[in-house]
Design a protein around this motif. Sequence first.
Motif, PDB file in Angstrom:
ATOM      1  N   ASN A  48       0.778  -1.316  -0.044  1.00 38.60           N
ATOM      2  CA  ASN A  48       0.078   0.072   0.077  1.00 38.60           C
ATOM      3  C   ASN A  48       1.007   1.247   0.066  1.00 38.60           C
ATOM      4  OD1 ASN A  48      -2.175  -1.546  -0.131  1.00 38.60           O
ATOM      5  ND2 ASN A  48      -2.470  -1.287   2.367  1.00 38.60           N
ATOM      6  N   GLU A  50       3.783   1.527  -1.192  1.00 41.69           N
ATOM      7  CA  GLU A  50       4.677   1.719  -2.259  1.00 41.69           C
ATOM      8  C   GLU A  50       3.715   2.275  -3.329  1.00 41.69           C
ATOM      9  OE1 GLU A  50       8.148  -1.220  -3.195  1.00 41.69           O
ATOM     10  OE2 GLU A  50       6.323  -2.398  -2.981  1.00 41.69           O
ATOM     11  N   ALA A  51       2.644   1.871  -3.402  1.00 45.95           N
ATOM     12  CA  ALA A  51       1.513   2.415  -4.257  1.00 45.95           C
ATOM     13  C   ALA A  51       1.311   3.832  -4.047  1.00 45.95           C
ATOM     14  CB  ALA A  51       0.240   1.522  -4.206  1.00 45.95           C
ATOM     15  N   LYS A  52       1.360   4.420  -2.807  1.00 46.46           N
ATOM     16  CA  LYS A  52       1.100   5.641  -2.738  1.00 46.46           C
ATOM     17  C   LYS A  52       2.399   6.508  -3.154  1.00 46.46           C
ATOM     18  CE  LYS A  52      -2.135   5.098   1.155  1.00 46.46           C
ATOM     19  NZ  LYS A  52      -2.264   4.947   2.680  1.00 46.46           N
ATOM     20  N   LYS A  54       4.320   5.869  -5.300  1.00 45.19           N
ATOM     21  CA  LYS A  54       4.328   5.819  -6.996  1.00 45.19           C
ATOM     22  C   LYS A  54       3.527   6.981  -7.430  1.00 45.19           C
ATOM     23  CE  LYS A  54       5.350   1.051  -7.868  1.00 45.19           C
ATOM     24  NZ  LYS A  54       4.853  -0.259  -8.302  1.00 45.19           N
ATOM     25  N   THR A  55       2.754   7.494  -6.470  1.00 46.18           N
ATOM     26  CA  THR A  55       1.932   8.482  -7.242  1.00 46.18           C
ATOM     27  C   THR A  55       2.357   9.937  -6.928  1.00 46.18           C
ATOM     28  OG1 THR A  55       0.364   8.867  -5.197  1.00 46.18           O
ATOM     29  CG2 THR A  55      -0.370   7.061  -6.772  1.00 46.18           C
ATOM     30  N   LEU A  56       3.363   9.779  -6.121  1.00 45.13           N
ATOM     31  CA  LEU A  56       4.109  11.391  -5.765  1.00 45.13           C
ATOM     32  C   LEU A  56       4.761  11.970  -7.160  1.00 45.13           C
ATOM     33  CD1 LEU A  56       5.836  10.459  -2.466  1.00 45.13           C
ATOM     34  CD2 LEU A  56       3.590  11.763  -2.920  1.00 45.13           C
ATOM     35  N   PRO A  57       4.389  13.265  -7.188  1.00 48.00           N
ATOM     36  CA  PRO A  57       4.915  13.782  -8.543  1.00 48.00           C
ATOM     37  C   PRO A  57       6.556  13.952  -8.485  1.00 48.00           C
ATOM     38  CG  PRO A  57       4.199  15.467  -7.174  1.00 48.00           C
ATOM     39  CD  PRO A  57       3.912  14.333  -6.426  1.00 48.00           C
ATOM     40  N   THR A  67      11.103   9.808  -1.124  1.00 49.68           N
ATOM     41  CA  THR A  67      10.805   8.490  -1.789  1.00 49.68           C
ATOM     42  C   THR A  67      12.083   7.890  -1.591  1.00 49.68           C
ATOM     43  OG1 THR A  67       9.044   9.366  -3.121  1.00 49.68           O
ATOM     44  CG2 THR A  67      10.299   7.032  -3.549  1.00 49.68           C
TER      45      THR A  67
END
Length: 141
Positions: A48, A50-52, A54-57, A67
């Motif tokens: 969960n 890691e998925a969040k 990945k959404t960081l700009p 990250t």
Amino acid sequence: MGQYEHTIDQKGRVFIPAKFRDELGYKFVLTRGLDNCLFAYSMSEWSNIEAKLKTLPLNRKDARAFTRFFLAGATECEIDKQGRVLIPNILREHAKIEKEVIIIGVSSRVEIWSKEVWMEYSNNIDVSFEDVAEHLDDLNI
């Protein structure tokens, strides 16, 4: 939930309380945490996170830095038959862990602290719990 005190052995292993082993599972992810502690996540919770991440700009310097900080220090750990986990040296250095540790449950993660760092943190926290409680409505709690 909960707080436990343990000692790290000469090989860098620490006993994980059964309550936390049940939640973390046989394999889990350990990484650098905030405030000079370590964060431990079950494999499903780590997915969960890691998925969040990945959404960081990518165009934001602070997002890239966070990250990198979080993922570069991450390692998959296994609990041995005695309920211990080996904490890699780089993570022990980050958390200033030498001998005594405090292990606490914090919602979806377990935190591992040097006892000395934990005592300093908990004694010097500059947030009044009463002040925080007054603002819990802002957090929808």
